[in-house]
Design a protein around this motif. Structure first.
Motif, PDB file in Angstrom:
ATOM      1  N   LEU A   1      41.451  36.198  32.103  1.00  0.00           N
ATOM      2  CA  LEU A   1      42.572  36.941  31.510  1.00  0.00           C
ATOM      3  C   LEU A   1      43.268  37.818  32.545  1.00  0.00           C
ATOM      4  N   LEU A   2      42.485  38.470  33.391  1.00  0.00           N
ATOM      5  CA  LEU A   2      43.072  39.293  34.453  1.00  0.00           C
ATOM      6  C   LEU A   2      43.914  38.424  35.386  1.00  0.00           C
ATOM      7  N   GLY A   3      43.388  37.255  35.719  1.00  0.00           N
ATOM      8  CA  GLY A   3      44.132  36.333  36.578  1.00  0.00           C
ATOM      9  C   GLY A   3      45.410  35.863  35.931  1.00  0.00           C
TER      10      GLY A   3
ATOM     11  N   ILE B   1      52.798  38.189  35.723  1.00  0.00           N
ATOM     12  CA  ILE B   1      53.608  39.280  36.276  1.00  0.00           C
ATOM     13  C   ILE B   1      54.210  38.861  37.613  1.00  0.00           C
ATOM     14  N   HIS B   2      53.420  38.230  38.454  1.00  0.00           N
ATOM     15  CA  HIS B   2      53.897  37.769  39.766  1.00  0.00           C
ATOM     16  C   HIS B   2      55.050  36.786  39.609  1.00  0.00           C
TER      17      HIS B   2
ATOM     18  N   ALA C   1      40.700  45.142  39.296  1.00  0.00           N
ATOM     19  CA  ALA C   1      39.847  44.767  38.175  1.00  0.00           C
ATOM     20  C   ALA C   1      39.322  43.347  38.343  1.00  0.00           C
ATOM     21  N   GLY C   2      40.148  42.462  38.874  1.00  0.00           N
ATOM     22  CA  GLY C   2      39.732  41.081  39.085  1.00  0.00           C
ATOM     23  C   GLY C   2      38.620  40.948  40.104  1.00  0.00           C
ATOM     24  N   ARG C   3      38.530  41.890  40.994  1.00  0.00           N
ATOM     25  CA  ARG C   3      37.470  41.867  42.001  1.00  0.00           C
ATOM     26  C   ARG C   3      36.144  42.349  41.440  1.00  0.00           C
TER      27      ARG C   3
END
Length: 107
Positions: free
Chosen positions: A29-31, A37-38, A62-64
């Motif tokens: 979901l974060l990805g 957005i990108h 957060a993705g990390r």
């Protein structure tokens, strides 16, 4: 690729269900939020805005480390991403409505 409304619905639904999500689902979901957005900023010709975006930085960080996020932190990040994606969607719609070829097609 999912449409912007589909991504908004998915992220909104997930924000309400954060405690039931696996860490893999959270990362996915974060990805998806970051990519949406990108791509939105690129479509608006404002890809440099991504580096300035606090929301994008939050998504990257957060993705990390999705295992280290509390449910309320994950929910806040997803809801903030939804807010930004809605703003991008509105900007894209406004841009498209202002195009001369779009105005002619509506006649």
């Amino acid at each position: 690729m999912k449409s912007i409304p589909d991504v908004i619905a998915e992220l909104s639904r997930a924000a309400a269900e954060v405690p039931t999500l696996s860490e893999g689902e959270k990362l996915r979901l974060l990805g998806r939020a970051y990519i949406t957005i990108h791509e939105g900023w690129e479509a608006l010709g404002q890809s440099d805005h991504l580096q300035e975006s606090a929301e994008a930085v939050d998504l990257i960080q957060a993705g990390r480390m999705p295992l280290h996020l509390y449910d309320d932190e994950m929910q806040a990040i997803l809801l903030e991403a939804v807010k930004v994606i809605r703003q991008i969607e509105a900007a894209l719609e406004a841009r498209d409505a202002a195009r001369p070829e779009h105005a002619l097609a509506d006649r």
